[in-house]
Design a protein around this motif. Structure first.
Motif, PDB file in Angstrom:
ATOM      1  N   VAL A  43      39.575 -28.255  -4.720  1.00 19.49           N
ATOM      2  CA  VAL A  43      39.746 -26.829  -4.405  1.00 19.49           C
ATOM      3  C   VAL A  43      38.912 -26.451  -3.185  1.00 19.49           C
ATOM      4  CG1 VAL A  43      39.233 -24.505  -5.261  1.00 19.49           C
ATOM      5  CG2 VAL A  43      40.338 -26.164  -6.747  1.00 19.49           C
ATOM      6  N   PHE A  44      37.769 -27.071  -3.049  1.00 19.61           N
ATOM      7  CA  PHE A  44      36.835 -26.691  -1.994  1.00 19.61           C
ATOM      8  C   PHE A  44      37.056 -27.448  -0.689  1.00 19.61           C
ATOM      9  CE2 PHE A  44      35.072 -25.385  -5.994  1.00 19.61           C
ATOM     10  CZ  PHE A  44      34.765 -24.066  -5.722  1.00 19.61           C
ATOM     11  N   LYS A  45      38.170 -28.163  -0.604  1.00 23.45           N
ATOM     12  CA  LYS A  45      38.540 -28.826   0.646  1.00 23.45           C
ATOM     13  C   LYS A  45      39.602 -28.025   1.402  1.00 23.45           C
ATOM     14  CE  LYS A  45      37.386 -33.320  -1.146  1.00 23.45           C
ATOM     15  NZ  LYS A  45      37.846 -34.460  -1.876  1.00 23.45           N
ATOM     16  N   SER A  46      39.897 -26.837   0.904  1.00 23.52           N
ATOM     17  CA  SER A  46      40.942 -26.003   1.493  1.00 23.52           C
ATOM     18  C   SER A  46      40.514 -25.434   2.838  1.00 23.52           C
ATOM     19  CB  SER A  46      41.267 -24.852   0.538  1.00 23.52           C
ATOM     20  OG  SER A  46      42.097 -23.911   1.166  1.00 23.52           O
ATOM     21  N   ASP A  47      41.491 -25.226   3.708  1.00 22.32           N
ATOM     22  CA  ASP A  47      41.216 -24.606   4.995  1.00 22.32           C
ATOM     23  C   ASP A  47      41.004 -23.097   4.849  1.00 22.32           C
ATOM     24  OD1 ASP A  47      43.856 -24.135   4.273  1.00 22.32           O
ATOM     25  OD2 ASP A  47      44.624 -24.298   6.312  1.00 22.32           O
ATOM     26  N   LYS A  48      41.234 -22.565   3.654  1.00 20.70           N
ATOM     27  CA  LYS A  48      41.052 -21.136   3.399  1.00 20.70           C
ATOM     28  C   LYS A  48      39.621 -20.803   2.950  1.00 20.70           C
ATOM     29  CE  LYS A  48      45.875 -20.224   2.323  1.00 20.70           C
ATOM     30  NZ  LYS A  48      46.299 -21.072   3.351  1.00 20.70           N
ATOM     31  N   TRP A  49      38.781 -21.789   2.832  1.00 21.61           N
ATOM     32  CA  TRP A  49      37.404 -21.628   2.373  1.00 21.61           C
ATOM     33  C   TRP A  49      36.672 -20.529   3.135  1.00 21.61           C
ATOM     34  CZ3 TRP A  49      34.251 -24.157  -1.244  1.00 21.61           C
ATOM     35  CH2 TRP A  49      32.892 -23.960  -1.093  1.00 21.61           C
ATOM     36  N   GLY A  50      36.679 -20.597   4.447  1.00 16.66           N
ATOM     37  CA  GLY A  50      35.972 -19.618   5.276  1.00 16.66           C
ATOM     38  C   GLY A  50      36.528 -18.216   5.112  1.00 16.66           C
ATOM     39  N   TRP A  51      37.844 -18.089   5.018  1.00 19.85           N
ATOM     40  CA  TRP A  51      38.484 -16.785   4.841  1.00 19.85           C
ATOM     41  C   TRP A  51      38.068 -16.157   3.517  1.00 19.85           C
ATOM     42  CZ3 TRP A  51      42.419 -15.168   1.335  1.00 19.85           C
ATOM     43  CH2 TRP A  51      42.976 -13.926   1.630  1.00 19.85           C
ATOM     44  N   ILE A  52      38.049 -16.960   2.467  1.00 22.75           N
ATOM     45  CA  ILE A  52      37.653 -16.463   1.144  1.00 22.75           C
ATOM     46  C   ILE A  52      36.195 -16.035   1.164  1.00 22.75           C
ATOM     47  CG2 ILE A  52      37.321 -17.097  -1.275  1.00 22.75           C
ATOM     48  CD1 ILE A  52      39.658 -19.122  -0.841  1.00 22.75           C
ATOM     49  N   GLU A  53      35.333 -16.890   1.693  1.00 21.62           N
ATOM     50  CA  GLU A  53      33.910 -16.584   1.743  1.00 21.62           C
ATOM     51  C   GLU A  53      33.646 -15.300   2.535  1.00 21.62           C
ATOM     52  OE1 GLU A  53      29.706 -18.880   2.665  1.00 21.62           O
ATOM     53  OE2 GLU A  53      31.534 -19.611   3.623  1.00 21.62           O
ATOM     54  N   GLU A  54      34.290 -15.159   3.675  1.00 22.73           N
ATOM     55  CA  GLU A  54      34.108 -13.971   4.505  1.00 22.73           C
ATOM     56  C   GLU A  54      34.561 -12.706   3.780  1.00 22.73           C
ATOM     57  OE1 GLU A  54      35.758 -11.999   8.658  1.00 22.73           O
ATOM     58  OE2 GLU A  54      36.113 -14.115   8.268  1.00 22.73           O
ATOM     59  N   ASN A  55      35.718 -12.762   3.141  1.00 19.69           N
ATOM     60  CA  ASN A  55      36.223 -11.587   2.430  1.00 19.69           C
ATOM     61  C   ASN A  55      35.302 -11.159   1.289  1.00 19.69           C
ATOM     62  OD1 ASN A  55      38.538 -10.914   3.877  1.00 19.69           O
ATOM     63  ND2 ASN A  55      39.731 -12.487   2.831  1.00 19.69           N
ATOM     64  N   VAL A  56      34.821 -12.118   0.534  1.00 23.83           N
ATOM     65  CA  VAL A  56      33.965 -11.790  -0.606  1.00 23.83           C
ATOM     66  C   VAL A  56      32.614 -11.265  -0.129  1.00 23.83           C
ATOM     67  CG1 VAL A  56      32.763 -12.747  -2.616  1.00 23.83           C
ATOM     68  CG2 VAL A  56      35.141 -13.382  -2.170  1.00 23.83           C
ATOM     69  N   GLU A  57      32.016 -11.936   0.857  1.00 28.38           N
ATOM     70  CA  GLU A  57      30.693 -11.510   1.328  1.00 28.38           C
ATOM     71  C   GLU A  57      30.738 -10.209   2.117  1.00 28.38           C
ATOM     72  OE1 GLU A  57      28.970 -14.798   3.421  1.00 28.38           O
ATOM     73  OE2 GLU A  57      28.643 -15.948   1.586  1.00 28.38           O
ATOM     74  N   LYS A  58      31.746 -10.055   2.960  1.00 29.82           N
ATOM     75  CA  LYS A  58      31.806  -8.900   3.841  1.00 29.82           C
ATOM     76  C   LYS A  58      32.320  -7.637   3.142  1.00 29.82           C
ATOM     77  CE  LYS A  58      33.378  -7.880   8.554  1.00 29.82           C
ATOM     78  NZ  LYS A  58      34.134  -8.425   9.680  1.00 29.82           N
ATOM     79  N   TYR A  59      33.312  -7.800   2.256  1.00 33.21           N
ATOM     80  CA  TYR A  59      33.965  -6.639   1.665  1.00 33.21           C
ATOM     81  C   TYR A  59      33.672  -6.437   0.176  1.00 33.21           C
ATOM     82  CZ  TYR A  59      36.496  -6.985   6.044  1.00 33.21           C
ATOM     83  OH  TYR A  59      36.823  -7.077   7.372  1.00 33.21           O
ATOM     84  N   GLY A  60      32.912  -7.351  -0.432  1.00 33.92           N
ATOM     85  CA  GLY A  60      32.522  -7.192  -1.829  1.00 33.92           C
ATOM     86  C   GLY A  60      33.712  -7.126  -2.765  1.00 33.92           C
ATOM     87  N   PRO A  61      33.728  -6.134  -3.681  1.00 33.12           N
ATOM     88  CA  PRO A  61      34.817  -6.041  -4.657  1.00 33.12           C
ATOM     89  C   PRO A  61      36.210  -5.939  -4.010  1.00 33.12           C
ATOM     90  CG  PRO A  61      33.002  -4.652  -5.336  1.00 33.12           C
ATOM     91  CD  PRO A  61      32.671  -5.161  -3.953  1.00 33.12           C
TER      92      PRO A  61
END
Length: 195
Positions: A105-123
């Motif tokens: 799951v953590f080899k996805s190219d979407k990793w950075g997008w997910i991390e940014e959305n969660v950290e930057k926009y919270g809920p």
């Protein structure tokens, strides 16, 4: 109440039905969305039934179109049962539990997008990413690392999944070609064959 029956069932030839026809036959039953939801919860631990579950979900929507929103909500509920169990296991065993058990799951190219959305926009970022056609494990991990309240995390994932499954239902009912974004050409073929 029994669901819609294909002509072959009405003629008494169920023994000659293929797998698609059998699923279509079952999908009209009131309990079928609950069965798919149970599978969605279990898939949080297996990650191998996504395509089959998506096809079953679309078939359930197309077989009982006036209940599309209920079907979407039921499927999101099933997913949330699995999410709650994963969150609990991460709370008990630490964040390594999720990365050790689901390394692919953590080899996805979407990793950075997910991390940014969660950290930057919270809920709101959790809702956004949960509405996307992705696995939820990275969302859970990043939200837990950000110390998001568990109830907020679960609630946001639920809202996101209701959105995702509602969009899928509307695509299945009105624009089957758009399902390619949720499961590829095979899911489009299922929707076109059923409608």
């Amino acid at each position: 109440r029994r669901g819609q029956q294909p002509l072959s069932c009405e003629l008494g030839t169920t023994h000659s039905m293929g797998i698609f026809e059998r699923v279509s036959y079952l999908a009209g039953n009131w309990w079928f969305p609950w069965l798919v939801a149970l599978g969605s919860g279990v898939n949080m631990f297996t990650l191998v039934f996504g395509g089959v579950l998506a096809a079953c979900y679309v078939t359930a929507v197309l077989t009982r179109p006036k209940y599309w929103f209920a079907t979407a909500t039921i499927n999101a509920f099933g997913t949330i049962i699995g999410v709650v169990l994963v969150v609990y296991l991460v709370q008990v065993n630490g964040t390594d539990y999720i990365t050790d058990r689901f390394p692919s799951v953590f080899k996805s190219d979407k990793w950075g997008w997910i991390e940014e959305n969660v950290e930057k926009y919270g809920p709101f970022g959790v809702v956004l990413t949960s509405a996307a056609p992705i696995v939820l494990h990275p969302v859970i991990l990043f939200a837990m690392l950000a110390k998001m309240n568990t109830a907020v995390l679960v609630g946001c994932i639920f809202v996101g999944r209701v959105l995702k499954y509602s969009i899928m239902a509307q695509c299945a009912l009105t624009a089957p070609g758009m399902l390619r974004y949720f499961g590829g050409k095979k899911l489009v073929d299922v929707a076109k064959k059923e409608s």
